[in-house]
Structures are given as C-alpha cells and as structure tokens.
Design an enzyme around this catalytic site. Structure first.
Site, PDB file in Angstrom:
ATOM      1  N   HIS A 373       8.325  50.565  36.841  1.00 14.94           N
ATOM      2  CA  HIS A 373       8.862  49.671  37.862  1.00 14.94           C
ATOM      3  C   HIS A 373       7.862  49.375  38.968  1.00 14.94           C
ATOM      4  CE1 HIS A 373      12.566  50.468  35.667  1.00 14.94           C
ATOM      5  NE2 HIS A 373      12.709  49.193  35.919  1.00 14.94           N
ATOM      6  N   GLU A 614      18.397  45.738  24.847  1.00 18.26           N
ATOM      7  CA  GLU A 614      17.339  46.709  25.152  1.00 18.26           C
ATOM      8  C   GLU A 614      17.329  47.833  24.127  1.00 18.26           C
ATOM      9  OE1 GLU A 614      17.181  47.204  29.838  1.00 18.26           O
ATOM     10  OE2 GLU A 614      19.235  47.224  29.108  1.00 18.26           O
ATOM     11  N   ASP A 638      12.474  47.858  27.823  1.00 16.36           N
ATOM     12  CA  ASP A 638      13.131  48.978  27.158  1.00 16.36           C
ATOM     13  C   ASP A 638      13.184  48.791  25.650  1.00 16.36           C
ATOM     14  OD1 ASP A 638      13.828  50.979  29.051  1.00 16.36           O
ATOM     15  OD2 ASP A 638      15.121  49.503  29.991  1.00 16.36           O
ATOM     16  N   CYS A 685      13.872  38.663  29.677  1.00 19.87           N
ATOM     17  CA  CYS A 685      13.690  38.988  31.100  1.00 19.87           C
ATOM     18  C   CYS A 685      12.789  40.203  31.281  1.00 19.87           C
ATOM     19  CB  CYS A 685      15.026  39.210  31.781  1.00 19.87           C
ATOM     20  SG  CYS A 685      15.862  40.694  31.209  1.00 19.87           S
TER      21      CYS A 685
END
Ligand code: PEP
Ligand code: MG
Length: 765
Positions: A373, A614, A638, A685
């Site tokens: 992140h 994911e 993911d 995304c």
C-alpha cells in the site's frame, strides 16, 4: 550447534565493519568445528580475494586474489556446491600458495556463500589431517554460510558508504575497495516510476525486538538516563491515551489493559534488570531487549492461559519503550527538502501522508513490493520510489548521496560522478516527457480506432482527494475506505463516515464514485481491533470480517447511502469475496440498510453493486457472480498474489510476483469474457491498470474501464491514444500463447519503443 550458530549470527549482525564481520566469522567458525584453518574469500568481478583467515598467513589478507575459476575456491564457486576433500593437494585444481603457509593442510571443505542465486564468496575450512570433514560439520557450515550471506551484503554496503565518506573528506580520488568498486547498485523493486537524486534521511521505523543488537557503551549513566526518560514518556503516552479513550466512551474494562501496562512499567523487575544489564556494559536498547525477551519466555511457558497471554503485552510494552528510545515514528520534518530521499525499513500510510506535506525527491524502503500500500500511495503522490531493497543498511545510509531509479528498482549508494550525470540527463528528459503528457489532461483516453476507455482514479489511502480531482480522472474507480478507520482510536460512527464519503461523492458528482466496503486484515490493521493470525492474507480479511460483524458493516453501508442522498453517483464494491453466498449476504445487508433509510425519510437510490475479483475461486464462477451484481472490478494486486502464491509484500519472492505471467493474463481474460457474457461491465482497479505494458493487454481483452493511482493515469492515457484496439488485441493473443512473463515483456517493450513510448517503461524519454 544451534546455540553456537545463533551466537555467531547475533555477534555478526551487531557489527558494522566488514573486516570485523569476516574476522568474527573465521575465528568463531574455526573454534566451533575444531578446524586448523578457517578463511573467507569474497567475489570481486569473478575473482576471489582472501579477506579473512584464522590459520593462514594473515599478512596476505587482501593480497591473495584467485582469478575467475581458478583453484579449489574457484571450483566451489563454479559448482555452487560444497566440496569436501580428504587431501586437497591431490586435487587437480589445487593451487598452492606457499606464502600462505598452506603446505601443512590437507583436509579441505569449501562452502559457497550465496545470496539470491549470486555467489558472494566461499567459506573454507582446512585441517592438517588427511580426513574429510564430517557430515555434521559440512551441514553446520552450509547453515552458517546461508545465514551470513545477508550480513556480509549489509556490511559490504556499509563499507561502500564509509569509503565514500572518507574519500569525500580526505581526497577527491575514491579509495580503491575490492568490493563494489564498480558502484554496482543494490537491487530492489520498482515502487513508483521516476528518478530521485539526493541525500538520504533515514527514518527508524518499527524494529523487531529480537533484531536489536548488543552494543558496548562509554557512558553508563547516560544510557541509564536514556532508559528512564523513555519509561517516563511511555508512561505519559499511555496515561493520556487511556484518558482519551475513556472520554471517547470506551468501557472502563477495555481501557484496563493500560493500567496493567502502567503497573508493568513501574515493576522493579523490569527496571532493575535492565539497569543491571546497562551497568554491565550493554546499551539501553540491548539491555531492554534482554530483559523483555526473558520476561516473554517466562510468561510464555506458564500453565495458566491468562498469564501466558500476558507475554504479548510485555512484548508490546517493550516495543513502545524501544520506539521511544529511538525516536521511532517521528518524522524529522526539519531535515526534509527537495533533495531528500527518505530511507526506511518500511513506513506506514499515515507517515507517508505526513511526508506528503513536504517536498521530497524519493523514497527507498527495505521492505515491500510494487503492490504494497505504501508503493501504491507513493505512485498516487508521484514520488519516485524503490521498495524491497533487502540489503538496505537503513540507519547507516543517513546523509549519504543516493540515486534511486523507480523504473528498474536500482539504488546507487554514493554514486560516481558519471552515474549522477547520466541520471541527471534522464531527469531532464523525464521533465520534458511529463510536460508533453500533461497536455493530454483534458482529452479522452480514446484509441486510434475510436474506442473510449474511461480512466478512473484510485484513492482513499490518504484523506486528501484534491490530486484525484486534478488528474483528469472520469470518476473514482476505487475508494479504499480503510483510511478513516486506520487513523482513529475506535471505529468511526455513521455520521463521521458519511461526512467523509459525501465529500468524495460530491467532489465528483455526477461522475461515478466506487466506495469499497472496509477491507481490513492482511497488511491493513486497526490498532483498536487487532487481528492476530499466522497467515493474515489467507485469514480474516475484507468481507469475511464485515459479514461477521454486521453491526460494523451496517453502520458503514448506511453511512455510504446517506452520503449519496440526491447525488446518485454511488457504487458499492465488496472486497475479498470468495463465495457466492458472501455476495448474497452482503447484498442482503445493503438492501436492508437501503429500506431502513427509505423509511427514515432519506431520498436515496439503490446504488450499483460490484464485486472485486481478487480470489481465484471467483474466476471459475464468474458468470454466476456476474449474474447477481451490476459490475465487476478486478483487484489484480491480490488476484496475482493468490494465483501465484506470492505474498505481495515479501521482497524475497517479489520476482515471482508477475502481472504479465500468462496464467494471470488468462485468468483476467476469463473474468472479462465471463462478465461480458453476463452483460455487465468489467474494470481493473489493481495497480496493473496503471502499468502501460499491462494496460495495453487489458485494452486488447476489451476491458471496459481502468482505475489506477492518479500518478499513473496520464501515462496510461498516452499509451491508449497511440494504439488501436485491434493492435492491442493481436498483441494480447500473441502474449496469451507465450511461455512466460519475460518473453511477453520483450514483446511489449518492442511495441512501446516502436511507438515512441519507451519513456513510459524506463528512465528517460
Ligand atoms: C487489489 O487487490 O487489487 C486492490 C485494488 O485492493 P488493495 O490493493 O487495497 O488490496
Ligand atoms: Mg485487494
């Protein structure tokens, strides 16, 4: 043997100087295995130089250099396999160095020291007797060589820094060093594209207690003061935190843990044993480590489960005191400038949000990967970033000159003038390129054959949405709602949340905004809702947590719906779905929240509902899933991690994390085709959408839209405007049939370079 091994590794890890590290290795290993000689030879452009010995002529250390492939040492390196001989002198590859006084020795064992498949050197033990070393000894040497490789790399990097510091102050000619004299970079992963040239400012972030080294001290009283003032500060912090939580309405029994901490802080065993250890010559941090680990062991072995649990509290407390002593998590704002490169083990999203307020030139992290992140956030902020530099000597780098290449993941420490010049030239070219790309801001992402691919922004990791507004994004394709949860000391309420969501929905209305429901677990934790698991990424994450806590989920769903009143641009997205029932249950709760709010008099519409793909299980049920939702959003960050079984934050396996792997591409194609068959739009995304090479293939798969960090948006747009969808489709078909990501990358590189878009995937224009 295990004890000896641990002792040697610990001693080596607490030593900074390379020569000292090697001297410790040879002395301790020789004693441990009862050999007559132990030596270390390190690689230097293919040749091997004797850099430490206990048993041979020490005057020749640094002087004996075996050309590539020569001698038994060269043979061990070539074979990358241990070589165990009863009489080395009988071996055809044996090379005698009489000046080393080697004639007496016959028994020989050579062990390659390797790191990430590269042979760094060879550890050699010799004996006077004509016998092979035992299997146990060989196994011990193999184990120790494997453990020491990282320490050697670390010490090498430190030497590079020290030598350049010396040459900067004493002479303009760099001192010749047998190590990394070619200014070879340390290798990490590209975190955020761009180049940074600047001075390192090291930030100490959380360090695992076990890895705190011992360190001798000069001033005992000084160290005792350091320890006591850390205790005082932690005491104050805990008191004020517990008052605040009580004031926030947390029940007294939940705050009671802080009273227990305060008691422990005042306990004479903790204070006295640490002070005793300082008095016997260890620095405060090392003394604290010993005391805390001793207590953890004691409590951890207790029969009573309640007392056993307290081991964790002791660890937390020890960590707090250590952080306080080291000034951890404090950002040295006064030291940051445009010429600063932040260097750290890892940094939190909140710290990065603070950094955003300053202007720095780059970030280099020891941990993490492209999809951590913090890397995602750095891309959104447009800060060149290199992550996962596993050999990064964080604290030693403070003040050093660095060049960080966010395209290739290379980090040059104390670079030569030529390297700085070359990268400065590339930065100029990048600036020109950025200017050219920024001219596309108001234009749509339309292919040369007229296909429009809406580009949306990912946001939510920081509070500020301004960058997304100015990015030319056609809406928000992914708003991660975790941030407002992460920066609080308790779950935010309905009103607090709806205020935040309304701000985003309003800023973009009437353009669509996709709000994702809470995705905690994995690498995103809440201090007030700790989730302790052996495998957090395979555990209680995303929808699994929120479905198990409908009270938390309902507050969030209601807040989202309230925020959308009269705006009607809300889309709700569910993360970490692995079964159809989860989708049905989540939709049922959303519908319940919607009905409740209607009866309460709100003017709201039922939002569009989407699911993130994911988890690989969804790939194989895509048509069924697509038939019960309004849109699909592929979370490649993911999806790749679960398909390839590669932890997205683990630097050691980062090379296997490949978005262009044919298996990943085929899975995405199945999801796109399945969604289209069910008649619903599908978007990507994950960070893959922001990678021009990968985005080209997604275009070829007829993806309906892309959502990515704002920093990557203009680059992807530039690419889309230079290709036709037909060209992309042909490339995608070729790629799907290829063997691996390497050849696919070659194919795409050639295509992008051919269209004059090379500057999107490497430094320069
Ligand atoms: C993803 O997994 O691709 C994604 C966008 O979600 P996150 O990065 O927040 O896990
Ligand atoms: Mg995800």
């Amino acid at each position: 043997m295990l004890h000896t091994l641990r002792r040697i590794v610990q001693e080596v890890n607490s030593t900074r100087d390379l020569n000292r590290v090697l001297a410790i290795i040879v002395q301790r290993v020789k004693a441990a295995i009862n050999a007559d000689v132990c030596s270390v030879y390190l690689a230097d452009e293919g040749a091997f130089t004797l850099l430490a010995t206990d048993g041979l002529n020490v005057d020749l250390v640094g002087k004996v250099r075996l050309p590539p492939g020569s001698g038994l040492v060269g043979l061990v390196a070539q074979r990358t396999d241990p070589l165990n001989l009863d009489d080395a002198q009988e071996h055809p590859r044996f090379q005698l160095f009489t000046t080393l006084n080697e004639e007496r020795f016959h028994g020989f064992v050579g062990i390659p020291i390797t790191h990430h498949r590269e042979v760094l050197g060879v550890l050699v033990a010799q004996s006077e007797s004509r016998v092979r070393f035992s299997h146990d000894i060989v196994n011990f040497l193999v184990t120790i060589a494997a453990q020491l490789a990282g320490s050697i790399i670390n010490a090498q990097a430190t030497r590079q820094i020290d030598e350049s510091e010396k040459s900067e102050t004493k002479s303009t000619i760099p001192k010749k060093s047998p190590i990394r004299q070619d200014n070879r970079p340390l290798l990490g992963q590209p975190g955020s594209p761009g180049i940074a040239i600047g001075r390192a400012v090291s930030i100490a972030t959380s360090i695992i207690l076990e890895s705190i080294p011992d360190r001798p001290i000069d001033d005992i009283d000084d160290e005792i003061n350091v320890f006591h003032s850390a205790l005082d500060s932690v005491r104050k912090d805990i008191k004020s935190l517990s008052y605040q939580l009580l004031a926030d309405g947390l029940p007294t029994e939940d705050v009671a843990v802080f009273d227990a901490y305060l008691l422990m802080l005042d306990s004479s065993t903790l204070i006295d044993s640490t002070v005793e250890r300082i008095k016997s010559g260890n620095w405060a941090a090392g003394a604290l480590r010993e005391t805390i680990l001793e207590h953890i062991k004691l409590f951890g072995e207790m029969e009573n489960p309640y007392l056993r649990e307290r081991a964790k509290d002791i660890r937390d407390l020890g960590q707090c005191i250590f952080n306080q002593m080291q000034g951890i998590n404090d950002l040295p704002l006064d030291k940051l400038s445009e010429k600063t490169i932040i260097v750290a083990e890892d940094i939190s999203a909140t710290l990065l949000a603070d950094i955003e307020k300053t202007h720095i030139s780059g970030i280099v992290l020891k941990r993490g990967s492209r999809t951590s992140h913090v890397a995602i956030l750095a891309r959104a902020m447009g800060i060149p970033t290199v992550v996962g530099v596993s050999e990064l000597p964080v604290m030693q780098l403070d003040g050093s000159q660095l060049v960080a290449d966010g395209y290739s993941g290379k980090l040059y420490i104390s670079p030569t003038e030529t390297i700085v010049k070359e990268y400065s030239r590339l930065i100029c070219q990048e600036d020109e390129l950025s200017e050219e790309i920024s001219e596309l801001n108001g234009l749509p992402a339309t292919t040369t054959d007229g296909v429009n691919i809406p580009l949306y922004a990912n946001t939510g990791l920081v509070a500020d949405i301004t960058p997304s507004k100015h990015s030319g994004a056609e809406g928000i394709g992914l708003y991660r709602t975790e941030y407002p949860f992460m920066i609080r000391q308790r779950f935010p309420g309905e009103e607090e949340q709806s205020k935040i969501y309304r701000e985003v929905l309003q800023a973009f209305a009437p353009r669509p905004v996709v709000l994702r429901t809470l995705d905690i677990g994995g690498d995103k934790s809440l201090s007030y809702f700790p989730i302790e698991e052996d495998n957090p990424f395979l555990g209680w994450r995303g929808i699994r947590v929120t479905l198990d806590h409908p009270e938390i989920f309902m507050i969030q769903l209601r807040a989202m719906l309230i925020a959308s009143e009269d705006l009607d641009n809300l889309n709700v997205l569910f993360p970490m779905i692995s079964t159809i029932t989860e989708v049905e249950d989540a939709i049922a709760l959303l519908e319940r929240a919607y009905r409740e709010l209607l009866t309460e008099g709100y003017h709201i519409q039922m939002p569009k509902v989407g699911v993130m793909v994911e988890v690989p299980s969804l790939v194989f049920q895509i048509k069924r899933i697509a038939s019960i939702v309004d849109f699909i959003s592929i979370g490649t960050n993911d999806l790749i991690q679960y398909l390839m079984a590669v932890d997205r934050n683990n630097a050691s396996v980062a090379e296997l994390y490949e978005s262009l792997h044919p298996a990943v591409l085929n899975a995405i194609k199945m999801v796109v085709d399945g969604s289209h068959e069910a008649g619903i739009p599908v978007s990507v995304c994950g960070e893959m959408a922001g990678d021009p090479m990968a985005a080209l293939l997604l275009l070829g798969m007829s993806i309906d839209s892309l959502s990515t960090s704002v920093g990557s948006l203009p680059r992807v747009k530039w690419m889309i405007r230079k290709f036709s969808q037909q060209e992309a489709k042909e490339l995608m078909e070729q790629a799907l049939a290829m063997k691996d990501a390497y050849v696919i990358k070659q194919l795409l590189t050639k295509e992008l370079e051919g269209k004059g878009l090379g500057g999107l995937i490497r430094a320069g224009r």
